[in-house]
Design a protein around this motif. Sequence first.
Motif, PDB file in Angstrom:
ATOM      1  N   GLU A  45       2.769   4.432  -9.695  1.00 39.29           N
ATOM      2  CA  GLU A  45       2.965   3.643  -8.477  1.00 39.29           C
ATOM      3  C   GLU A  45       2.778   2.155  -8.740  1.00 39.29           C
ATOM      4  O   GLU A  45       3.514   1.327  -8.193  1.00 39.29           O
ATOM      5  CB  GLU A  45       2.001   4.124  -7.389  1.00 39.29           C
ATOM      6  CG  GLU A  45       2.352   5.504  -6.841  1.00 39.29           C
ATOM      7  CD  GLU A  45       1.334   6.001  -5.832  1.00 39.29           C
ATOM      8  OE1 GLU A  45       0.257   5.347  -5.702  1.00 39.29           O
ATOM      9  OE2 GLU A  45       1.593   7.023  -5.176  1.00 39.29           O
ATOM     10  N   THR A  58       5.937   0.982 -10.608  1.00 42.33           N
ATOM     11  CA  THR A  58       7.081   0.932  -9.693  1.00 42.33           C
ATOM     12  C   THR A  58       6.968  -0.245  -8.743  1.00 42.33           C
ATOM     13  O   THR A  58       7.943  -0.962  -8.488  1.00 42.33           O
ATOM     14  CB  THR A  58       7.186   2.244  -8.892  1.00 42.33           C
ATOM     15  OG1 THR A  58       7.402   3.329  -9.798  1.00 42.33           O
ATOM     16  CG2 THR A  58       8.333   2.189  -7.896  1.00 42.33           C
ATOM     17  N   ASP A  59       5.770  -0.470  -8.212  1.00 41.72           N
ATOM     18  CA  ASP A  59       5.572  -1.583  -7.291  1.00 41.72           C
ATOM     19  C   ASP A  59       5.836  -2.915  -7.986  1.00 41.72           C
ATOM     20  O   ASP A  59       6.493  -3.804  -7.431  1.00 41.72           O
ATOM     21  CB  ASP A  59       4.148  -1.553  -6.738  1.00 41.72           C
ATOM     22  CG  ASP A  59       3.900  -2.660  -5.725  1.00 41.72           C
ATOM     23  OD1 ASP A  59       4.461  -2.609  -4.619  1.00 41.72           O
ATOM     24  OD2 ASP A  59       3.141  -3.602  -6.043  1.00 41.72           O
ATOM     25  N   SER A  90       9.545  -3.305  -8.633  1.00 35.13           N
ATOM     26  CA  SER A  90      10.342  -3.439  -7.412  1.00 35.13           C
ATOM     27  C   SER A  90      10.283  -4.832  -6.814  1.00 35.13           C
ATOM     28  O   SER A  90      11.092  -5.175  -5.952  1.00 35.13           O
ATOM     29  CB  SER A  90       9.876  -2.416  -6.371  1.00 35.13           C
ATOM     30  OG  SER A  90       8.586  -2.729  -5.885  1.00 35.13           O
ATOM     31  N   ARG A  91       9.339  -5.646  -7.250  1.00 37.95           N
ATOM     32  CA  ARG A  91       9.190  -7.005  -6.708  1.00 37.95           C
ATOM     33  C   ARG A  91       9.900  -8.066  -7.552  1.00 37.95           C
ATOM     34  O   ARG A  91       9.914  -9.239  -7.179  1.00 37.95           O
ATOM     35  CB  ARG A  91       7.704  -7.347  -6.583  1.00 37.95           C
ATOM     36  CG  ARG A  91       6.967  -6.478  -5.571  1.00 37.95           C
ATOM     37  CD  ARG A  91       5.468  -6.751  -5.561  1.00 37.95           C
ATOM     38  NE  ARG A  91       4.776  -5.847  -4.650  1.00 37.95           N
ATOM     39  CZ  ARG A  91       4.617  -6.068  -3.344  1.00 37.95           C
ATOM     40  NH1 ARG A  91       5.075  -7.180  -2.808  1.00 37.95           N
ATOM     41  NH2 ARG A  91       3.989  -5.191  -2.595  1.00 37.95           N
ATOM     42  N   PRO A 145       9.482  -3.797  -1.170  1.00 36.60           N
ATOM     43  CA  PRO A 145       8.302  -4.213  -0.391  1.00 36.60           C
ATOM     44  C   PRO A 145       8.180  -5.734  -0.206  1.00 36.60           C
ATOM     45  O   PRO A 145       7.391  -6.194   0.590  1.00 36.60           O
ATOM     46  CB  PRO A 145       7.152  -3.712  -1.259  1.00 36.60           C
ATOM     47  CG  PRO A 145       7.669  -3.858  -2.663  1.00 36.60           C
ATOM     48  CD  PRO A 145       9.139  -3.530  -2.596  1.00 36.60           C
ATOM     49  N   LYS A 146       8.985  -6.505  -0.914  1.00 42.01           N
ATOM     50  CA  LYS A 146       8.713  -7.939  -1.017  1.00 42.01           C
ATOM     51  C   LYS A 146       9.093  -8.731   0.223  1.00 42.01           C
ATOM     52  O   LYS A 146       8.457  -9.750   0.542  1.00 42.01           O
ATOM     53  CB  LYS A 146       9.455  -8.513  -2.235  1.00 42.01           C
ATOM     54  CG  LYS A 146       9.039  -9.937  -2.596  1.00 42.01           C
ATOM     55  CD  LYS A 146       9.668 -10.379  -3.903  1.00 42.01           C
ATOM     56  CE  LYS A 146       9.220 -11.783  -4.285  1.00 42.01           C
ATOM     57  NZ  LYS A 146       9.813 -12.235  -5.562  1.00 42.01           N
TER      58      LYS A 146
END
Length: 428
Positions: free
Chosen positions: A96, A99-100, A103-104, A213-214
């Motif tokens: 996680e 991935t986080d 993803s940013r 999420p950004k």
Amino acid sequence: MHDIKLIRDNPEAFDQAIARRGVAPLSVTLIELDRKRRAAQTEFDELQGKRNTLSKEIGAAKAKKDEARANELMTEVARLKERLGILEVEQKAHEEALTDALSRIPNLPADDVPDGLDEKSNVEQRRTGAPKNYSFKPKEHFDLGEGLGYMDFANGVKLAGARFTVVKSQLARLERALGQFMLDLHTSEFGYTEMQPPMLVNDATAFGTGQLPKFGDDLFRTTTGYWLIPTAEVPLTNLARDLIIDESELPWRFTALTACFRSEAGAAGRDTRGMIRQHQFNKVELVSIVSPDKSVEEHERMTGAAETVLKRLDLPFRTMLLCAGDMGGAARKTYDLEVWLPGQDQYREISSCSNCGDWQARRMNARCRAPGEKQTRFVHTLNGSGLAVGRALIAVMENYQNEDGSISVPDVLRPYTGGLTKVEKVGK
């Protein structure tokens, strides 16, 4: 989303590429996160294999009536089970975290994208049409709209707040005509399929195209957890999510006219008058899903479709190639179309057409497979405005204004306005 294997194999190249986007080096951090994730996974797999072997030995010991050995083995299995539980939690946490982090990070710019961190480094590709010479001082759209009595900013504030507008009567019909004209053009001449997607989406859909999420602060969210779409790109692109598409079916080309909703969180003090920057606006969106070797060609095609709208409306515009630092996070290459606004005496963005490569596809697990092949590839996704309807209305108002404050209706729109040739003041 980026491929961690490519980052491991080419850390320096990755850092150099994201530096063009104004992002500090990240390869060391990402590779360490990946090392921890893989280490936990490797130990888990090894202990799982050992546990399976011991379980078989327990069966053999019991078959031989060797209870002491069986008990010893069961104690070891219980210890392994406890450790496996810890490793499973650790591996998930590392996964996680990786991935986080991935993803940013924005997409890597294409090689032919110019360097630069803001609009000053964008490169003009071409100009189409020449600004008209007026015998009077052209007005901005908000002065024209209020003068006609068809653009009501006061009631927009009353009903909702700042950055909302009530458009009325003939001007509302003109805006509707623009949207219908654009849809008909894209479906009849450029092969896009008209869609009516949801304007509320879930977390997975917002993540798939890169809003989460950004960029959650740029969106509106309901109390029940849905997100209002900032553009129809979000639901249309996600139609490919979790699919393996036969490449013979590609390209997919979708278009939709929807309301769009943006918080404009970073726009304080910008375009506070008029309809240039609204919380709610209408837009005709173009989305393409293509095989990886077709996206460069498709990008030019999509940009040409958006340009055609402006050409048919006979609006002067220029086509800009954005520099690396001025592109949206999902894009690897972007063309902006900027329409001439005589009231402002400048060009303003009316369309943005982007090739996202496989960046969104990795987030969505959207793949394709060539006929007869077993191996799959991530699709490439593209999106563009074809066009922003509210800004097109502004452009028509300012470019087709008359000295008496009326607005001539472009010839191409008259079939959509019931024969209306001029938007005139109430009472005339």
